[in-house]
Design a protein around this motif. Sequence first.
Motif, PDB file in Angstrom:
ATOM      1  N   THR A 123       0.875  -1.178  -0.049  1.00  0.00           N
ATOM      2  CA  THR A 123       0.226  -0.009   0.182  1.00  0.00           C
ATOM      3  C   THR A 123       0.920   1.268   0.005  1.00  0.00           C
ATOM      4  O   THR A 123       0.319   2.407   0.046  1.00  0.00           O
ATOM      5  CB  THR A 123      -0.760   0.105   1.345  1.00  0.00           C
ATOM      6  N   ASP A 125       2.140   3.220  -2.184  1.00  0.00           N
ATOM      7  CA  ASP A 125       1.991   4.252  -3.212  1.00  0.00           C
ATOM      8  C   ASP A 125       0.381   4.824  -3.415  1.00  0.00           C
ATOM      9  O   ASP A 125       0.067   5.570  -4.152  1.00  0.00           O
ATOM     10  CB  ASP A 125       2.187   3.670  -4.723  1.00  0.00           C
ATOM     11  N   LEU A 147      -6.174   1.778  -3.238  1.00  0.00           N
ATOM     12  CA  LEU A 147      -5.748   0.700  -4.318  1.00  0.00           C
ATOM     13  C   LEU A 147      -6.594   0.282  -5.288  1.00  0.00           C
ATOM     14  O   LEU A 147      -6.438  -0.501  -6.152  1.00  0.00           O
ATOM     15  CB  LEU A 147      -5.567  -0.702  -3.360  1.00  0.00           C
ATOM     16  N   ARG A 150      -5.996  -0.241  -8.846  1.00  0.00           N
ATOM     17  CA  ARG A 150      -5.073  -1.527  -9.225  1.00  0.00           C
ATOM     18  C   ARG A 150      -5.801  -2.972  -9.100  1.00  0.00           C
ATOM     19  O   ARG A 150      -5.103  -3.961  -9.102  1.00  0.00           O
ATOM     20  CB  ARG A 150      -3.849  -1.323  -8.297  1.00  0.00           C
ATOM     21  N   ALA A 152      -8.042  -5.646 -10.315  1.00  0.00           N
ATOM     22  CA  ALA A 152      -8.499  -5.831 -11.451  1.00  0.00           C
ATOM     23  C   ALA A 152      -9.953  -6.355 -11.467  1.00  0.00           C
ATOM     24  O   ALA A 152     -10.631  -6.221 -12.566  1.00  0.00           O
ATOM     25  CB  ALA A 152      -7.680  -7.102 -12.086  1.00  0.00           C
ATOM     26  N   LEU A 208      -4.865  -8.137  -7.722  1.00  0.00           N
ATOM     27  CA  LEU A 208      -4.179  -6.790  -7.435  1.00  0.00           C
ATOM     28  C   LEU A 208      -3.109  -6.679  -8.262  1.00  0.00           C
ATOM     29  O   LEU A 208      -2.099  -7.517  -8.128  1.00  0.00           O
ATOM     30  CB  LEU A 208      -3.813  -6.753  -6.075  1.00  0.00           C
ATOM     31  N   HIS A 209      -2.872  -5.556  -9.120  1.00  0.00           N
ATOM     32  CA  HIS A 209      -1.713  -5.430  -9.960  1.00  0.00           C
ATOM     33  C   HIS A 209      -0.867  -4.782  -9.086  1.00  0.00           C
ATOM     34  O   HIS A 209      -0.970  -3.738  -8.251  1.00  0.00           O
ATOM     35  CB  HIS A 209      -2.091  -4.401 -11.134  1.00  0.00           C
ATOM     36  N   ALA A 210       0.355  -5.465  -8.986  1.00  0.00           N
ATOM     37  CA  ALA A 210       1.531  -5.026  -8.191  1.00  0.00           C
ATOM     38  C   ALA A 210       2.664  -4.580  -9.371  1.00  0.00           C
ATOM     39  O   ALA A 210       2.642  -5.143 -10.340  1.00  0.00           O
ATOM     40  CB  ALA A 210       2.006  -6.040  -7.092  1.00  0.00           C
ATOM     41  N   ARG A 211       3.849  -4.090  -8.810  1.00  0.00           N
ATOM     42  CA  ARG A 211       4.918  -3.632  -9.688  1.00  0.00           C
ATOM     43  C   ARG A 211       5.378  -5.046 -10.479  1.00  0.00           C
ATOM     44  O   ARG A 211       5.909  -4.910 -11.591  1.00  0.00           O
ATOM     45  CB  ARG A 211       6.192  -3.295  -8.765  1.00  0.00           C
ATOM     46  N   GLU A 214       0.615  -9.709 -11.398  1.00  0.00           N
ATOM     47  CA  GLU A 214      -0.662  -9.414 -10.760  1.00  0.00           C
ATOM     48  C   GLU A 214      -0.781 -10.411  -9.728  1.00  0.00           C
ATOM     49  O   GLU A 214      -0.405 -11.716  -9.814  1.00  0.00           O
ATOM     50  CB  GLU A 214      -1.904  -9.671 -11.766  1.00  0.00           C
TER      51      GLU A 214
END
Length: 261
Positions: A123, A125, A147, A150, A152, A208-211, A214
Motif C-alpha cells: 500500500t 503508493d 488501491l 489496481r 482488476a 491486485l496489480h503489483a509492480r 498481478e
Amino acid sequence: MTFAKELRGWRQRRGVSQIELALRAGTTQRHVSFMESGRSTPGRPMVIRLAESLEVPLRERNTLLLSAGYAPAYQESDWNDESITPVRRALESVLRGHEPYPAILVDRRGNLVAANNAFHTLTEDVAPDLRVPPINVARLFLHPEGLAPRIANLDEWAWHVLDGLRLQTARNPNPQLTTLIDELVALVPNRPKKPGPEHLGFAVPLRLHARRGELHLMTTLSHFGTALDVTVAELKLEAFLPADEKTAALLATTITHQRTT
C-alpha cells in the motif's frame, strides 16, 4: 435505554425466541418475559449469562450491565497500554511471522491497528491522505486514490467487501460503520448484474496489480473470542494468502527485495 428494551432488542436481532433464550441462559421463559417487560430486575450474573447467550460483544455487554444498574465488567484498554503488552507482543509476532504475505490487525470500525511490512509495501503508493491515522482499511482499498485502480476485479471484490460490512452492522449495529458503507457505495462501480465466470459465491479472491505482476490473494479472518478486554475482543486479524504459486513467488520476491534495499 432501559434494560428491558436493550434485552428485547438483542434477542430480536439474533432471531432467538424467549424460550430458546431461557434454555441457553438457564432460566425460564416466564422470567425472560418478565425481564423484557420490566416486571423483573435481573441480578448481575443473570445479565452476563443473557449477554453470553446472545453473543453480545463486550462493549455492548457493558452497556447492558449499565442499563440494569450495574458497573461495567469488561475493561477497555488502549492498544499501547501495559496491561495488554503480552497480547500486543504476541500479535505483532504473528504479523511478522506471516511474511512475506500481508497481514493486518483492525478494530471494530475497520481501522488499522497494526500491520506487517508486506502490507505496508503493498500500500506504499496510495494517496498520503489515506495513510493518515486512523487508517480505514476498506477505504484504503476501495477509494479511487487508494488501491482501487489496481484491483482488476474491483466491481466484484468491492461488493464482496461491502456485503461483509453490511452483515457486520446487521449483527452488531455501528453508526460509524454504516456511514462508512454509504461513503464507499458512492465510490465503487455498480454491483455486477451477473457473476463473472470465476464467481464462487462468498469466495472472491482479490486480483491486485503489483509492480512485479498481478497478485491473486485470498483472506482469512480471525477473532479473539475468549478475550476479556474490550479492545482485544474487538480486534480482527486479517491475513492475506496467495491463491496460486505465481503470487506466492511474487510476494516472496517483493519482501526479499525490500529487505536488501
